[in-house]
Design an enzyme around this catalytic site. Structure first.
Site, mmCIF file in Angstrom:
data_model
loop_
_atom_site.group_PDB
_atom_site.id
_atom_site.type_symbol
_atom_site.label_atom_id
_atom_site.label_comp_id
_atom_site.label_asym_id
_atom_site.label_seq_id
_atom_site.Cartn_x
_atom_site.Cartn_y
_atom_site.Cartn_z
ATOM 1 N N CYS A 2 0.837 -1.200 0.000
ATOM 2 C CA CYS A 2 0.000 0.000 0.000
ATOM 3 C C CYS A 2 0.873 1.251 0.000
ATOM 4 O O CYS A 2 1.951 1.263 0.577
ATOM 5 C CB CYS A 2 -0.935 0.081 1.181
ATOM 6 S SG CYS A 2 -1.984 -1.331 1.434
ATOM 7 N N ARG A 27 4.078 -0.643 -4.608
ATOM 8 C CA ARG A 27 3.823 -1.096 -3.235
ATOM 9 C C ARG A 27 2.414 -1.655 -3.069
ATOM 10 O O ARG A 27 2.084 -2.177 -2.008
ATOM 11 C CB ARG A 27 4.020 0.067 -2.273
ATOM 12 C CG ARG A 27 5.422 0.617 -2.312
ATOM 13 C CD ARG A 27 5.604 1.681 -1.291
ATOM 14 N NE ARG A 27 5.584 1.127 0.046
ATOM 15 C CZ ARG A 27 6.547 1.264 0.915
ATOM 16 N NH1 ARG A 27 7.624 1.914 0.599
ATOM 17 N NH2 ARG A 27 6.446 0.758 2.115
ATOM 18 N N TRP A 72 -3.085 -2.687 -1.475
ATOM 19 C CA TRP A 72 -2.795 -4.108 -1.615
ATOM 20 C C TRP A 72 -3.634 -4.778 -0.530
ATOM 21 O O TRP A 72 -3.356 -4.622 0.652
ATOM 22 C CB TRP A 72 -1.305 -4.335 -1.383
ATOM 23 C CG TRP A 72 -0.786 -5.699 -1.693
ATOM 24 C CD1 TRP A 72 -0.421 -6.188 -2.911
ATOM 25 C CD2 TRP A 72 -0.530 -6.756 -0.765
ATOM 26 N NE1 TRP A 72 0.030 -7.466 -2.787
ATOM 27 C CE2 TRP A 72 -0.023 -7.843 -1.495
ATOM 28 C CE3 TRP A 72 -0.696 -6.897 0.617
ATOM 29 C CZ2 TRP A 72 0.329 -9.048 -0.888
ATOM 30 C CZ3 TRP A 72 -0.341 -8.097 1.216
ATOM 31 C CH2 TRP A 72 0.165 -9.154 0.459
ATOM 32 N N ASN A 98 -2.101 2.338 5.895
ATOM 33 C CA ASN A 98 -1.319 1.132 5.588
ATOM 34 C C ASN A 98 -1.157 0.365 6.894
ATOM 35 O O ASN A 98 -0.974 0.984 7.941
ATOM 36 C CB ASN A 98 0.082 1.489 5.097
ATOM 37 C CG ASN A 98 0.081 2.110 3.728
ATOM 38 O OD1 ASN A 98 -0.942 2.145 3.056
ATOM 39 N ND2 ASN A 98 1.234 2.612 3.323
ATOM 40 N N GLY A 99 -1.161 -0.945 6.823
ATOM 41 C CA GLY A 99 -0.974 -1.740 8.045
ATOM 42 C C GLY A 99 -2.224 -2.538 8.346
ATOM 43 O O GLY A 99 -3.121 -2.659 7.505
ATOM 44 N N GLU A 481 17.283 -18.697 -4.967
ATOM 45 C CA GLU A 481 16.927 -17.377 -5.496
ATOM 46 C C GLU A 481 16.418 -17.494 -6.940
ATOM 47 O O GLU A 481 15.470 -16.806 -7.332
ATOM 48 C CB GLU A 481 18.137 -16.432 -5.391
ATOM 49 C CG GLU A 481 17.956 -15.073 -6.030
ATOM 50 C CD GLU A 481 16.791 -14.240 -5.490
ATOM 51 O OE1 GLU A 481 16.151 -14.654 -4.509
ATOM 52 O OE2 GLU A 481 16.505 -13.193 -6.084
ATOM 53 N N LYS A 485 12.753 -16.249 -8.099
ATOM 54 C CA LYS A 485 12.518 -15.262 -9.159
ATOM 55 C C LYS A 485 11.541 -15.812 -10.178
ATOM 56 O O LYS A 485 10.625 -15.136 -10.599
ATOM 57 C CB LYS A 485 13.818 -14.884 -9.897
ATOM 58 C CG LYS A 485 14.764 -13.915 -9.236
ATOM 59 C CD LYS A 485 14.304 -12.499 -9.128
ATOM 60 C CE LYS A 485 13.547 -12.241 -7.857
ATOM 61 N NZ LYS A 485 14.255 -12.114 -6.628
ATOM 62 N N GLU A 488 7.881 -16.096 -8.716
ATOM 63 C CA GLU A 488 7.154 -14.868 -8.384
ATOM 64 C C GLU A 488 6.781 -14.037 -9.615
ATOM 65 O O GLU A 488 5.739 -13.392 -9.612
ATOM 66 C CB GLU A 488 7.875 -14.023 -7.339
ATOM 67 C CG GLU A 488 9.162 -13.391 -7.767
ATOM 68 C CD GLU A 488 9.866 -12.657 -6.631
ATOM 69 O OE1 GLU A 488 9.198 -12.039 -5.799
ATOM 70 O OE2 GLU A 488 11.104 -12.697 -6.603
ATOM 71 N N HIS A 504 17.276 -38.093 -2.203
ATOM 72 C CA HIS A 504 16.574 -38.405 -0.949
ATOM 73 C C HIS A 504 15.080 -38.105 -1.054
ATOM 74 O O HIS A 504 14.400 -38.016 -0.036
ATOM 75 C CB HIS A 504 17.196 -37.625 0.211
ATOM 76 C CG HIS A 504 18.625 -38.008 0.442
ATOM 77 N ND1 HIS A 504 18.975 -39.239 0.935
ATOM 78 C CD2 HIS A 504 19.784 -37.352 0.198
ATOM 79 C CE1 HIS A 504 20.302 -39.316 1.001
ATOM 80 N NE2 HIS A 504 20.810 -38.182 0.552
ATOM 81 N N LYS A 601 5.785 -4.797 -3.036
ATOM 82 C CA LYS A 601 7.126 -4.435 -2.594
ATOM 83 C C LYS A 601 6.981 -3.975 -1.153
ATOM 84 O O LYS A 601 6.011 -3.288 -0.840
ATOM 85 C CB LYS A 601 7.611 -3.271 -3.474
ATOM 86 C CG LYS A 601 9.073 -2.982 -3.372
ATOM 87 C CD LYS A 601 9.838 -3.823 -4.338
ATOM 88 C CE LYS A 601 11.312 -3.606 -4.252
ATOM 89 N NZ LYS A 601 12.031 -4.773 -4.793
#
Ligand code: F6R
Length: 606
Positions: A2, A27, A72, A98-99, A481, A485, A488, A504, A601
């Protein structure tokens, strides 16, 4: 997570808010809204992007006071109604938030029992109604907001305006960032400096529990007990140009391509060719203290955690100090044993990730010595730690982390060199690492030149429903990583395993429909890695190998050969082709590369 923008001054607020929201869209991007005050509140909000909002904001949307938000979703689905700002029933108070308000359900029930009708499913709307009640009983908006926040459990960054007090905006922070921007007879606030840099570079970061009252000609900040606080403005060194795509099709490609420069900036002024050491003045530690640590514990979330795994490996190899990395989101909840002889390292690009911040606060509370590896100067984590290393990588706009990941790995190489050279790392090995670090930017250029070839490979592999990534020891965090990538931004399912663990269990998955990306550096484990490739191929699995030389043709279907550096630094270079692979796979699949679904983000909630 947000974005918030607020403006007060002589200009029309709406274009400034829309422009700021556009810059914050990375964001949060499921809905957006603005409200301006001009003889009453005028509100527009929509489900969708900031561009959709701009279409419904009329040209005559005048007013020099306003707040805006890009969302978001956490409470309630993305919809016009759930978009912020939220207004009180009498249309007097507008709030963006936000939050997460944890006791929103309880507060909502009480308000509903008092006859308040809610228009949205959000936790934020509770704030608008509570502030509207409080403002009737208090002399100032500031006091009304303060009183309301006392009844809130949870995290917030908020901006509030009152139609009957058109000369001020009140902003407050607890766990979710708020930055005040100081202009000439105009003031701004935002959840991120990205929204401010076009208008001002002079900013003040609010601390948790702080509240600020902004008027066109200045601002005052207050602690939670209403005591006025003194704040020194900070000059931001990022400018608006950093937030443009710079001619690239996506921010992600721009940020991948910037890595030779961003990495150079991370090293700049820190490498000493005479003693083969790294100068890290920001650590605030003398040589004696530096020698005293017996362990290093690294915490971070997501990709930051994977770069921490690369860091732990570097520290163990170069400084011979036991080191390990752990997700900050787990660490903070398991009542960790905090040891005075351990150096704790918190990693965060944004410096605002709530789980990492909370872990740092827990460590500090228990007396741990914490340093930060952070990109955003003046961010919450940077302010909380005892010292640290700034990345100087410039703002990362695309949701998926790339340049911050590699700069963090470089910062760890500097830290490992520093810790190693006050211990037993020889001058010769110190020189080898310094020289290796200096070679990195040029070698990244060479990898970037393979962009087109990697794009072709990405097209070839992108239509598989699932991919396996494997690596051994130094290569394992690289594989993790790489898988992160890919999943996502392309939404292709990807698993990462230590190559040694394949047999295994996960080997059962291998077959023609599940290709493997294998990280095979030219190091002491080369033969073992090649054996793994043989095992995969024997099960009909396709192999895309990323390494330093062409293997026997029987072992890999495709190979990306990259330049060789020192074995300790190779993981940094091995990451780059995987970034390109994920990027081009996402493009081939028509994904929203910079704003992948469900992600934001800066995760400033738990
Ligand atoms: C992945 C990604 C995330 C972040 C994580 C931590 O591409 O971007 O996994 O790395 O959310 O973010 P920071 O570094 O801002 O604390």
């Amino acid at each position: 997570m947000c974005g918030i923008v607020a403006y007060i001054g002589p200009k029309d607020a709406a274009p400034i808010l829309l422009e700021g929201l556009q810059r914050l869209e990375y964001r949060g991007y499921d809905s957006a809204g603005v409200v301006v005050s001009n003889k009453g509140l005028k509100l527009r909000k929509v489900k969708g992007r900031v561009a959709d909002l701009a279409k419904v904001v009329p040209a005559r949307f005048k007013g020099g006071l306003g707040i805006g938000h890009t969302r978001w979703a956490t409470h309630g689905v993305p919809s016009d109604e759930n978009a912020h700002p939220h207004l009180s029933a009498d249309q007097r108070i507008a709030v963006v938030h936000n939050g997460i308000i944890e006791n929103a359900g309880e507060l909502r029930a009480k308000l509903e029992a008092d006859g308040v009708e809610f228009l949205s499913e959000t936790d934020t709307e509770v704030l608008a109604h509570l502030i509207a009640h409080a403002v009737d009983e208090n002399d100032s908006l500031e006091e009304a907001v303060r009183k309301t926040l006392k009844s809130i459990v949870g995290t917030y960054g908020i901006a509030v305006i009152d139609a009957e007090r058109p000369g001020e905006v009140v902003v407050a922070r607890n766990g979710s960032p708020i930055v005040v921007g100081i202009g000439e007879k105009e003031m701004f606030a935002a959840s991120d400096v990205a929204a401010l840099v076009r208008y001002t570079r002079q900013v003040v970061h609010l601390e948790d529990g702080e509240l600020a009252v902004l008027k066109a000609d200045g601002f005052h900040t207050f602690a939670s007990d209403a005591r006025e606080t003194a704040k020194e403005p900070l000059t931001v060194d990022w400018d608006a140009g950093h937030y443009d795509t710079g001619g690239y099709e996506h921010y992600l490609l721009k940020e991948i391509s910037e890595q030779p420069e961003t990495m150079t900036r991370t090293m700049s002024g820190r490498l000493d060719e005479r003693f083969h050491v790294a100068h890290l003045g920001g650590l605030n530690m003398d040589a004696r203290e530096t020698r005293g640590f017996r362990r290093v514990k690294i915490i971070g979330c997501g990709s930051a955690y994977y770069s921490g795994q690369i860091g732990a490996q570097l520290i163990e190899e170069l400084a011979r100090i036991p080191a390990d990395a752990e997700p900050a989101s787990e660490f903070r909840y398991r009542n960790p044993v905090v040891d005075p002889d351990t150096l704790y390292v918190a990693i965060s690009q944004s410096g605002e990730t709530y789980d990492t911040l909370a872990a740092v606060q827990e460590l500090k509370r228990k007396g741990g010595r914490v340093i930060g590896i952070v990109n955003a100067v003046g961010s919450a984590i940077a302010r909380e730690v005892d010292g640290g290393i700034y990345l100087h990588a410039g703002p990362e706009v695309s949701v998926a982390s790339t340049k911050a990941f590699t700069s963090t790995s470089v910062a760890f190489a500097l830290l490992a060199l520093h810790l190693g050279r006050v211990r037993d790392l020889s001058p010769a090995d110190g020189r080898r690492i310094v020289e290796g670090l200096r070679r990195l930017p040029g070698q990244i250029e060479q990898i970037l030149e393979q962009g087109e070839a990697i794009a072709e490979l990405a097209k070839k592999y992108a239509d598989h429903p699932s991919m396996m990534f494997v690596g051994r020891v130094r290569g394992y965090p690289v594989a993790r990583e790489g898988a992160q990538k890919l999943k996502e931004i392309s939404y292709v399912h990807a698993e990462a395993y230590p190559a040694s663990e394949l047999k295994h269990g996960p080997l059962a998955l291998i077959g023609p429909e599940m290709p493997t990306v294998a990280i095979v550096p030219d190091d002491e484990l080369l033969d073992k890695n090649l054996t793994t490739l043989g095992e995969i191929r024997a099960r009909g699995g396709r192999v895309l190998m990323v390494g330093h030389r062409e293997p026997d043709a029987k072992l890999a279907d495709d190979v990306i050969v990259i330049p060789k550096n020192e074995i300790e630094l190779d993981p940094i270079l091995l990451t780059i082709p995987l970034q390109l692979l994920a990027y081009h796979a996402a493009v081939a699949l028509g994904r929203d590369v910079d704003k992948p679904r469900n992600l934001a983000k800066s995760v400033t909630v738990e």
